[in-house]
Design an enzyme around this catalytic site. Structure first.
Site, mmCIF file in Angstrom:
data_model
loop_
_atom_site.group_PDB
_atom_site.id
_atom_site.type_symbol
_atom_site.label_atom_id
_atom_site.label_comp_id
_atom_site.label_asym_id
_atom_site.label_seq_id
_atom_site.Cartn_x
_atom_site.Cartn_y
_atom_site.Cartn_z
ATOM 1 N N HIS A 116 0.832 -1.211 0.000
ATOM 2 C CA HIS A 116 0.000 0.000 0.000
ATOM 3 C C HIS A 116 0.866 1.261 0.000
ATOM 4 O O HIS A 116 0.682 2.153 -0.845
ATOM 5 C CB HIS A 116 -0.917 -0.015 1.227
ATOM 6 N N GLU A 117 1.786 1.327 0.937
ATOM 7 C CA GLU A 117 2.620 2.520 1.046
ATOM 8 C C GLU A 117 3.591 2.648 -0.130
ATOM 9 O O GLU A 117 3.922 3.756 -0.559
ATOM 10 C CB GLU A 117 3.394 2.511 2.371
ATOM 11 N N HIS A 124 1.885 4.574 -2.894
ATOM 12 C CA HIS A 124 1.982 6.025 -2.687
ATOM 13 C C HIS A 124 3.395 6.521 -3.012
ATOM 14 O O HIS A 124 3.577 7.535 -3.705
ATOM 15 C CB HIS A 124 1.661 6.375 -1.225
#
Length: 355
Positions: free
Chosen positions: A17-18, A21
């Site tokens: 997820h990170e 980003h």
């Protein structure tokens, strides 16, 4: 061991997820100051270039700290070029959306790998024939191996069940193998109304047989694993969205919501059942994480996407006061959900309810 497997599962999903980003921030020239797995106090950190990579004490999440996040930050002319808040809103939307989208993509890849590794499939051997139901009246018996319906060969229970459920209330020619002897029976299904796991009432044809539960492992070549993995991913996404809608409608009880304790226990159970089960569990968690973060709730990625989308339409950012109020509401909703999840977990421990 359950805790270890839960940390592995959650750690991998948080990282993906990170990283979404992080990757898109770099793609659009945004500076990244911190990349953290976990929240709270730093356990370990190492700075590489401009970015400090952290392992933090609370493992239930993570964050990417970008240059220019927050309106009260003093920026140099050079930093403005690398500032998240100074990028076009469409670029900011891409950076924010990348996290949950990467979770959905990782689930898709995991499902493809699962089908390549091999998935357990239930054979068409009959384990029970219900009394006074169409199959029993026609003469089917426990131990029969269903071989064909109306001349169409079947060798997996889900394939057989789908044909029955999607068919009509009309006579079927069901061929079975009883020992080594092939036999054909005329079976006319009857209507049955049941509830799905989403709480919906459905009426469909049934004949009154239950699978014996014998399984074989089906492995698929890359091309078929790709198509099956894609279909499975889409099914899981739809099921997750519908489950959330049904929770709001109260068609699914709120006590079905689980938290960290439930995840830890299930991680251990699925790992003990084998690598395929554990990977499927990780993929399901990844879908849930992706869908949850795309909800239009302030403080979640979906809430930020709504604000940036409004900015694209009206040509200016949503007022700071409006965003602050919305984020406070979103925080209350998120904390309430976490409290409910913890409460349900603890209640299950005391009542001995199965997960």
């Amino acid at each position: 061991m359950s805790m270890l497997f839960a940390i592995i599962a959650l750690g991998a999903l948080i990282f993906v997820h990170e990283f979404g980003h992080f990757l898109f921030a770099k793609l659009f020239g945004v500076g990244v100051e911190k990349f953290s797995l976990g929240f709270g106090p730093k356990v370990f950190g190492k700075k590489v270039g401009e970015t400090e990579y952290l392992l933090s004490a609370l493992p239930l999440g993570g964050y990417v700290k970008m240059v220019g996040e927050g309106e009260d930050v003093e920026l140099s002319d050079e930093d403005i070029k690398r500032s998240f808040s100074h990028k076009h809103p469409l670029q900011r939307m891409a950076i924010v959306a990348a996290g949950p989208v990467f979770n959905l993509l990782s689930a898709w890849l995991i499902f493809i790998v699962i089908f390549m590794m091999g998935v357990p499939a239930v054979t068409t051997k009959v384990g029970e024939v219900m009394a006074n139901k169409p199959a029993a009246k026609a003469g089917l018996k426990t131990g029969d191996l269903i071989a064909a319906i109306d001349g169409k060969p079947v060798n997996r229970w889900d394939e057989f069940a789908k044909i029955i459920a999607e068919g009509k209330i009309a006579p079927l020619q069901i061929t079975v193998k009883r020992g080594t002897t092939p036999m054909t029976f005329t079976v006319t299904p009857e209507s049955s109304t049941t509830k799905t796991i989403l709480g919906d009432k459905v009426t469909r044809p049934v004949i009154g047989v239950v699978a014996a539960g014998d399984t074989v492992i089906d492995k698929f070549p890359v091309s078929e694993a790709f198509s099956r993995g894609t279909a499975q991913s889409w099914t899981m996404i739809k099921m997750t969205v519908l489950s959330m809608v049904r929770l709001v409608q109260r068609a699914i009880p709120l006590d079905t919501i689980g938290g960290p304790i439930m995840i830890v226990k299930m991680a251990g159970q699925q790992a003990a059942a084998g690598s395929v089960n554990f990977l499927a569990f990780v993929a399901l968690l990844s879908v849930n994480l992706g869908v949850l973060n795309l909800l239009p709730v302030p403080i979640l990625d979906g809430g930020h996407l709504v604000f940036f989308g409004i900015e694209v339409v009206i040509g200016r950012p949503v007022s700071k006061k409006t965003r602050e109020i919305a984020q406070q509401i979103g925080l209350v909703l998120l904390i309430s959900l976490m409290i409910l999840a913890f409460y349900n977990d603890i209640a299950r421990m005391f009542t001995g309810a199965k997960l």
